[in-house]
Structure formats: structure tokens, C-alpha cells
Motif scaffolding. Structure first.
Motif, PDB file in Angstrom:
ATOM      1  N   ARG A 109      -1.205  45.998  40.933  1.00  0.00           N
ATOM      2  CA  ARG A 109       0.190  45.691  40.583  1.00  0.00           C
ATOM      3  C   ARG A 109       0.902  44.996  41.749  1.00  0.00           C
ATOM      4  O   ARG A 109       1.575  43.976  41.556  1.00  0.00           O
ATOM      5  CB  ARG A 109       0.931  46.979  40.196  1.00  0.00           C
ATOM      6  CG  ARG A 109       2.372  46.692  39.844  1.00  0.00           C
ATOM      7  CD  ARG A 109       3.107  47.874  39.261  1.00  0.00           C
ATOM      8  NE  ARG A 109       4.426  47.381  38.857  1.00  0.00           N
ATOM      9  CZ  ARG A 109       5.136  47.876  37.882  1.00  0.00           C
ATOM     10  NH1 ARG A 109       4.685  48.862  37.172  1.00  0.00           N
ATOM     11  NH2 ARG A 109       6.310  47.366  37.604  1.00  0.00           N
ATOM     12  N   LYS A 110       0.718  45.524  42.941  1.00  0.00           N
ATOM     13  CA  LYS A 110       1.366  44.942  44.134  1.00  0.00           C
ATOM     14  C   LYS A 110       0.958  43.472  44.307  1.00  0.00           C
ATOM     15  O   LYS A 110       1.809  42.600  44.508  1.00  0.00           O
ATOM     16  CB  LYS A 110       0.962  45.762  45.364  1.00  0.00           C
ATOM     17  CG  LYS A 110       1.289  45.124  46.718  1.00  0.00           C
ATOM     18  CD  LYS A 110       0.779  46.028  47.846  1.00  0.00           C
ATOM     19  CE  LYS A 110       0.590  45.273  49.158  1.00  0.00           C
ATOM     20  NZ  LYS A 110       1.818  44.685  49.689  1.00  0.00           N
ATOM     21  N   TYR A 111      -0.358  43.189  44.182  1.00  0.00           N
ATOM     22  CA  TYR A 111      -0.826  41.821  44.416  1.00  0.00           C
ATOM     23  C   TYR A 111      -0.475  40.882  43.269  1.00  0.00           C
ATOM     24  O   TYR A 111      -0.248  39.689  43.498  1.00  0.00           O
ATOM     25  CB  TYR A 111      -2.325  41.822  44.735  1.00  0.00           C
ATOM     26  CG  TYR A 111      -2.571  42.202  46.181  1.00  0.00           C
ATOM     27  CD1 TYR A 111      -2.682  41.226  47.176  1.00  0.00           C
ATOM     28  CD2 TYR A 111      -2.602  43.532  46.565  1.00  0.00           C
ATOM     29  CE1 TYR A 111      -2.867  41.565  48.500  1.00  0.00           C
ATOM     30  CE2 TYR A 111      -2.779  43.891  47.893  1.00  0.00           C
ATOM     31  CZ  TYR A 111      -2.907  42.899  48.860  1.00  0.00           C
ATOM     32  OH  TYR A 111      -3.062  43.243  50.191  1.00  0.00           O
ATOM     33  N   LEU A 112      -0.390  41.400  42.061  1.00  0.00           N
ATOM     34  CA  LEU A 112       0.053  40.558  40.935  1.00  0.00           C
ATOM     35  C   LEU A 112       1.507  40.140  41.115  1.00  0.00           C
ATOM     36  O   LEU A 112       1.880  38.988  40.868  1.00  0.00           O
ATOM     37  CB  LEU A 112      -0.105  41.305  39.602  1.00  0.00           C
ATOM     38  CG  LEU A 112      -1.527  41.514  39.088  1.00  0.00           C
ATOM     39  CD1 LEU A 112      -1.497  42.384  37.828  1.00  0.00           C
ATOM     40  CD2 LEU A 112      -2.222  40.190  38.798  1.00  0.00           C
ATOM     41  N   GLU A 113       2.335  41.088  41.550  1.00  0.00           N
ATOM     42  CA  GLU A 113       3.757  40.783  41.719  1.00  0.00           C
ATOM     43  C   GLU A 113       3.971  39.797  42.864  1.00  0.00           C
ATOM     44  O   GLU A 113       4.780  38.871  42.753  1.00  0.00           O
ATOM     45  CB  GLU A 113       4.542  42.086  41.932  1.00  0.00           C
ATOM     46  CG  GLU A 113       4.642  42.898  40.643  1.00  0.00           C
ATOM     47  CD  GLU A 113       5.257  44.275  40.829  1.00  0.00           C
ATOM     48  OE1 GLU A 113       5.307  44.765  41.993  1.00  0.00           O
ATOM     49  OE2 GLU A 113       5.678  44.870  39.817  1.00  0.00           O
TER      50      GLU A 113
END
Length: 402
Positions: free
Chosen positions: A202-206
Motif C-alpha cells: 500500500r505504501k509503495y502504491l501510494e
């Protein structure tokens, strides 16, 4: 109730290198092995691996795929909580947003993943023929205390530059990633199957979505960013059957390998790891007196009066008297009329091949092509279709295409 791991299946691919076969349907919906479609493999792997929640991200020509998947019942994925969900790009208040890349497709469905509050997310490809136990992969991911793991296969060094390659140390920790390099440092090819800790993904997608220069792609953006930040990344060695059926010749080869399970490693008759499909609902097949069938896979509803050798016939194919089929993949509903000769080719669904027509040819030293006939095409009586032809328009009687 949180799920330990859910699957996100990327099934939006156009499959442009399959040309006539994917003009009217998404690549994961392409028929395979007599009674299956390509997407049956990852869906069956999920069920056999104990994963009961799958999001299928569709985009290109999704109608056949959506209809085929339905409520997921054939794969035991019709669950009240979880199950299979088709996730097309949807319209937001700001307007419609086509999936821009593999990472963006997952990003657009963060809210779907959040509903199940998973600890892990496995990203799968909808356009590979692969039999794999994902629970073994998850066990590896946990044992390594990884934040990201990728399934890899050893490929011949001379072919390595065609793949995304993982360079790993003796503990399988990934130290470098090379995307189709001219000088490979590794022969560990990424299969495009990833397990992420959900908080990391989630962190890297955002972050990726916030970068205006990103291509929003796992291989080009997310994996390099994980490496940059020295995340715990590991390569899981897979040694079962895997084939990227992205070209006509690889699709033809994979179908032919179905006929030789002892040597090829793909066994569609394995009771311990069944590949499930939505059955055609047709009657049994019938082989008439005088017909010959040799080392072939004949599926429901076929009617055979001619000769079939080393070929795969999908549901409802009709082969009339005097017709000859050899080394061919004939998809559902196709009719091969009397006296036609069909060799070393792929014929899509609902094709009519006229009387005494010739389609394809057995390979010679000079000529090794796989002739391909697109969906619903009519090949006229006495027409000749050469071994390299890619036919996506009707061919009149006596006409030729090479």
C-alpha cells in the motif's frame, strides 16, 4: 474478519502478439487444452492453495471473460465473504480512469483489498499456464521474514535477456533487478508472481501514484523502489510447469505439451491438483466408424468422421468425412468440412473450414510458422492458407493467403 492472504489477478492484457486470437477477447479468456481457458490455471491454483478471495482486474475486451467467470462457482469461489470479484476500471467523480499500468490497476482497487484487511497480497498474472502451490510460496515468504517475494524460474543463459531478472545472493535475498538486460548477471527470470506484505504494498502504491513521472508498473517502478529502500526482498525458486503463452508459437507448443504429460510436466489429468473450468454443458463426443484418432485430446460434443492425429479439439468441433487434422489446435464450435486438410496451426472458435481447403503445413527447414485463423472466420471451399498466415478476414473459395 481478516483474511491472511488474498489474490489480485491481473487479467487486463490485450495479448497483441496473439493477433487474430485476441481481436475479440482478452488474452486470459483464450481457450487452452481442449476444455479450459488460460485463466482457469491461476484460479484453480488459488482454490487448490487455500486462497478463497480473488480480485480479477479486467480491462481489454472483458465481456467473454466476465461471462465465463460468472459467480465463480466452477472454481468453488462463490463465497458469501470473499470469493471471486471482477474489477474493471470504474468511474469516479473526477471521471473515468483506465488502468495505466499494473501497479495503477492494484492502486485503483485499494478499497477492495482493505475490505478483507489481509496481512499478505499475492499478485498473479492471468495470462500464464502454470501449476503452482501458492501456500508453499507464502511459507517461504514468512520463513524469510520478507516484505516482498517474487517467484523465479531458472532459464537458459542464452535466453535470459528476454526476461526481467532477479540477482540474488546465496540466501535468496535479492540484490539487483535487471529488466531485459543485454548482459545478464543472473538467469533467475521473474514469473510476474509476487507476494507483498499489504502495509508495504500500500505504501509503495501510494508513493508511485503520487509520482507524475512513473509508468505505474511493478517491474519498472515498484520493484526498483523497493530495492532503492533496501527492503527485505527474496526470490522463491519455482520448478514446476510454467509457460508464458504470449506468442502464437508458445501457445501452440503448450497445447501440444498437454498430449505428453510424462515429459512436459503439465498434467491436466492430475486428480490431486485439478484444473477447474466452466464446463461446456455439451453431450459426449462421438467418433464414427471409419474415423481415426491418434494421440489427441477430444472434448465434449465433438463429432469426428475424418482423421485426427496429435491434435487438441475443443468442445463441439465437427470433423467431416475425409478431413485430415494433424498437429493442430482447433477451438470450440469449429467445423472442418469434407476433404479439408488442417495441419500445424491454431484455429479459433466458431470457424468454418470449407471442403478440400488446405490450412497450414507441417514445418520444413525453411518454413516453421504456425498458421492462425481468427474467431468466426469462414475459409471457402478449396482455399489455401499458408503456414505463416494470420487470417482475420473471410477467405473466398479457391482464395489463397500465405
Amino acid at each position: 474478519m481478516a483474511k491472511e492472504m488474498i489474490a489480485m489477478l491481473l487479467a487486463g492484457g490485450q495479448g497483441s502478439r496473439l493477433y487474430a486470437l485476441t481481436e475479440k477477447l482478452a488474452k486470459p479468456a483464450v481457450p487452452f487444452g481442449g476444455k479450459y481457458r488460460i485463466i482457469d490455471f491461476p484460479l484453480s491454483n488459488c482454490v487448490n492453495s487455500g486462497i478463497d478471495t480473488v480480485g480479477i482486474l479486467t480491462q481489454y475486451q472483458p465481456l467473454v471473460l466476465n461471462e465465463y467467470i460468472g459467480n465463480g462457482q466452477p472454481w468453488d469461489l462463490d463465497r458469501l465473504y470473499g470469493g471471486v470479484h471482477v474489477l474493471p476500471p470504474y468511474q469516479k467523480a473526477s471521471g473515468s480512469d483506465w488502468y495505466k499500468g499494473t501497479a495503477n490497476a492494484i492502486y485503483q482497487n485499494i478499497s477492495f483489498i482493505e475490505r478483507y484487511d489481509p496481512k499478505y497480497v499475492i499478485i498473479l498474472s492471468g495470462d500464464q499456464i502454470c501449476k503452482q502451490d501458492y501456500s508453499d510460496f507464502l511459507k517461504f515468504h514468512k520463513e524469510k521474514d520478507a516484505e516482498f517475494s517474487v517467484a523465479v524460474m531458472e532459464v537458459p543463459w542464452e535466453e535470459a535477456s528476454r526476461f526481467g531478472l532477479m540477482v540474488a545472493d546465496e540466501n535468496d535475498k535479492i540484490t539487483e533487478f535487471q529488466e531485459k538486460p543485454k548482459t545478464p548477471k543472473s538467469n533467475l527470470a521473474s514469473m510476474g508472481i509476487y507476494i507483498f506484505n499489504w502495509d508495504i504494498l500500500r505504501k509503495y502504491l501510494e508513493e508511485d501514484e503520487a509520482d507524475p513521472n512513473s509508468e505505474n508498473d511493478f517491474g519498472n517502478n515498484i520493484i526498483p523502489n523497493l530495492l532503492r529502500d533496501q527492503r527485505r526482498m527474496y526470490a522463491y525458486h519455482f520448478n514446476g510447469y510454467w509457460k508464458d503463452v504470449g506468442t502464437i508459437s508458445s501457445l501452440w507448443e503448450a497445447n501440444m505439451e498437454v498430449l505428453d504429460p510424462e515429459h512436459s510436466g503439465i498434467n491436466l489429468f492430475d486428480e490431486d491438483w485439478k484444473i477447474y473450468s466452466r464446463n461446456s454443458g455439451m453431450t459426449g463426443h462421438k467418433i464414427s466408424a471409419g474415423a481415426t484418432v491418434e494421440n489427441s485430446m477430444i472434448t465434449d460434443g465433438c463429432r469426428i468422421k475424418g482423421a485426427v492425429k496429435h491434435s487438441i479439439l475443443f468442445a463441439g468441433v465437427r470433423v467431416e468425412k475425409g478431413a485430415v487434422i494433424e498437429d493442430a489446435v482447433i477451438m470450440g464450435g469449429t467445423v472442418v468440412k469434407a476433404g479439408a486438410v488442417v495441419k500445424h496451426c491454431i484455429v479459433a472458435e466458431n470457424v468454418t473450414i470449407g471442403e478440400n481447403a488446405v490450412v497450414g503445413a507441417m514445418p520444413t527447414d525453411e518454413e516453421k510458422g504456425v498458421a492462425t485463423i481468427g474467431d468466426g472466420i469462414i475459409i471457402g471451399d478449396n482455399a489455401k492458407i499458408g503456414p505463416n498466415a494470420m487470417v482475420n478476414n473471410n477467405v473466398e473459395g479457391g482464395g489463397e493467403q500465405w
